[in-house]
Design a protein around this motif. Structure first.
Motif, PDB file in Angstrom:
ATOM      1  N   SER A 110       0.834  -1.213   0.000  1.00  9.90           N
ATOM      2  CA  SER A 110       0.000   0.000   0.000  1.00  9.90           C
ATOM      3  C   SER A 110       0.865   1.258   0.000  1.00  9.90           C
ATOM      4  CB  SER A 110      -0.959   0.003   1.195  1.00  9.90           C
ATOM      5  OG  SER A 110      -0.271   0.211   2.409  1.00  9.90           O
ATOM      6  N   ASP A 111       2.009   1.195   0.658  1.00 13.67           N
ATOM      7  CA  ASP A 111       2.939   2.330   0.687  1.00 13.67           C
ATOM      8  C   ASP A 111       3.488   2.617  -0.714  1.00 13.67           C
ATOM      9  OD1 ASP A 111       4.707   4.313   1.859  1.00 13.67           O
ATOM     10  OD2 ASP A 111       6.319   2.819   1.741  1.00 13.67           O
ATOM     11  N   GLU A 112       3.856   1.569  -1.426  1.00 13.65           N
ATOM     12  CA  GLU A 112       4.370   1.751  -2.781  1.00 13.65           C
ATOM     13  C   GLU A 112       3.280   2.264  -3.721  1.00 13.65           C
ATOM     14  OE1 GLU A 112       7.612   1.645  -3.913  1.00 13.65           O
ATOM     15  OE2 GLU A 112       7.986   1.503  -1.761  1.00 13.65           O
ATOM     16  N   LEU A 113       2.061   1.757  -3.562  1.00 15.12           N
ATOM     17  CA  LEU A 113       0.950   2.267  -4.373  1.00 15.12           C
ATOM     18  C   LEU A 113       0.695   3.742  -4.052  1.00 15.12           C
ATOM     19  CD1 LEU A 113      -1.503  -0.771  -4.261  1.00 15.12           C
ATOM     20  CD2 LEU A 113      -0.154   0.031  -6.216  1.00 15.12           C
ATOM     21  N   HIS A 114       0.774   4.098  -2.784  1.00 13.33           N
ATOM     22  CA  HIS A 114       0.617   5.497  -2.369  1.00 13.33           C
ATOM     23  C   HIS A 114       1.693   6.357  -3.032  1.00 13.33           C
ATOM     24  CE1 HIS A 114       1.761   8.611   0.830  1.00 13.33           C
ATOM     25  NE2 HIS A 114       0.719   9.094   0.210  1.00 13.33           N
ATOM     26  N   GLN A 115       2.942   5.882  -3.019  1.00 18.04           N
ATOM     27  CA  GLN A 115       4.039   6.649  -3.621  1.00 18.04           C
ATOM     28  C   GLN A 115       3.843   6.856  -5.120  1.00 18.04           C
ATOM     29  OE1 GLN A 115       8.112   5.536  -2.725  1.00 18.04           O
ATOM     30  NE2 GLN A 115       7.491   4.815  -0.694  1.00 18.04           N
ATOM     31  N   GLU A 155       7.786   0.553  -6.674  1.00 18.97           N
ATOM     32  CA  GLU A 155       8.794  -0.438  -7.051  1.00 18.97           C
ATOM     33  C   GLU A 155       8.643  -1.703  -6.224  1.00 18.97           C
ATOM     34  OE1 GLU A 155      12.804   0.969  -7.418  1.00 18.97           O
ATOM     35  OE2 GLU A 155      12.126   2.990  -7.915  1.00 18.97           O
ATOM     36  N   PHE A 156       8.558  -2.847  -6.920  1.00 16.76           N
ATOM     37  CA  PHE A 156       8.443  -4.136  -6.238  1.00 16.76           C
ATOM     38  C   PHE A 156       9.685  -4.399  -5.388  1.00 16.76           C
ATOM     39  CE2 PHE A 156       8.771  -8.797  -6.052  1.00 16.76           C
ATOM     40  CZ  PHE A 156       7.586  -9.057  -5.388  1.00 16.76           C
ATOM     41  N   LYS A 157      10.842  -3.930  -5.854  1.00 14.23           N
ATOM     42  CA  LYS A 157      12.089  -4.102  -5.102  1.00 14.23           C
ATOM     43  C   LYS A 157      11.958  -3.488  -3.711  1.00 14.23           C
ATOM     44  CE  LYS A 157      15.284  -1.323  -6.347  1.00 14.23           C
ATOM     45  NZ  LYS A 157      16.323  -0.596  -7.071  1.00 14.23           N
ATOM     46  N   ASP A 158      11.319  -2.330  -3.616  1.00 17.39           N
ATOM     47  CA  ASP A 158      11.120  -1.690  -2.316  1.00 17.39           C
ATOM     48  C   ASP A 158      10.166  -2.489  -1.434  1.00 17.39           C
ATOM     49  OD1 ASP A 158      12.884   0.329  -2.884  1.00 17.39           O
ATOM     50  OD2 ASP A 158      11.345   1.830  -3.335  1.00 17.39           O
ATOM     51  N   VAL A 159       9.158  -3.113  -2.034  1.00 17.50           N
ATOM     52  CA  VAL A 159       8.248  -3.972  -1.262  1.00 17.50           C
ATOM     53  C   VAL A 159       9.046  -5.116  -0.641  1.00 17.50           C
ATOM     54  CG1 VAL A 159       6.278  -5.571  -1.381  1.00 17.50           C
ATOM     55  CG2 VAL A 159       6.192  -3.390  -2.601  1.00 17.50           C
ATOM     56  N   MET A 160       9.963  -5.683  -1.409  1.00 16.66           N
ATOM     57  CA  MET A 160      10.770  -6.793  -0.899  1.00 16.66           C
ATOM     58  C   MET A 160      11.735  -6.321   0.205  1.00 16.66           C
ATOM     59  SD  MET A 160       9.794  -9.619  -2.273  1.00 16.66           S
ATOM     60  CE  MET A 160       8.236  -8.945  -1.803  1.00 16.66           C
TER      61      MET A 160
END
Length: 172
Positions: A118-123, A132-137
């Motif tokens: 949700s944080d990455e979608l917000h960004q 970025e999926f890398k940041d999710v990981m």
């Protein structure tokens, strides 16, 4: 009678509130546009370099900026990992007493993962920022580390409390 894992103790309430606070802090960091976010991380990197690089202030401005830019990516990813480690730690304690391999531990990890998504979608809706999926990981790895640290802390506290309360053998 409720089991210990389902009781809402003062400690669990405290960690639920800390979890919400960390999530709010993450949300506000993610709300910064790319320019503000770069300035924030650049200032942190500058402070780190001043502390660890001898005579950093005496370097030419171009060299200082080059060093800051080189270190900035690492510091930003480390910040992701660290804040989510704090989140994982708080979420873990929010679930109360349990075994390491348990449904509650998996749920703790899922809270971190879902919040990272949700944080990455917000960004992705913030100017200059991306999803970025890398940041999710990285975030999920931080969450997992925070959960692990919480179990280490529980084990240490348990060990120390047993030592303190251990009956003393009387000498003859």
């Amino acid at each position: 009678m409720k089991s210990i894992s389902t009781k809402l103790t003062k400690t669990r309430i405290l960690f639920i509130l800390l979890t919400i606070s960390v999530m709010v802090m993450i949300f506000f960091f993610s709300s910064e546009n790319s320019s503000d976010s770069s300035n924030t991380s650049g200032n942190v990197v500058r402070m780190i370099l001043k502390a660890f690089v001898r005579n950093f202030d005496d370097f030419p401005t171009a060299k200082q900026l080059s060093m800051i830019k080189s270190a900035q990516h690492i510091v930003r990813k480390l910040a992701h990992f660290t804040i989510y480690a704090v989140l994982g730690f708080c979420v873990s304690f929010s679930f109360g007493k349990r075994k390491f391999l348990s449904r509650q531990t998996l749920e703790s990890l899922m809270v971190g993962f879902i919040y990272a998504v949700s944080d990455e979608l917000h960004q992705s809706h913030v100017p200059g920022r991306s999803c970025e999926f890398k940041d999710v990981m990285i975030d999920t790895s931080g969450t997992m580390t925070g959960i692990f640290v919480s179990f280490v802390m529980i084990a240490v506290i348990h060990y120390l409390s047993k030592r303190v309360h251990k009956p003393k053998i009387e000498e003859r």
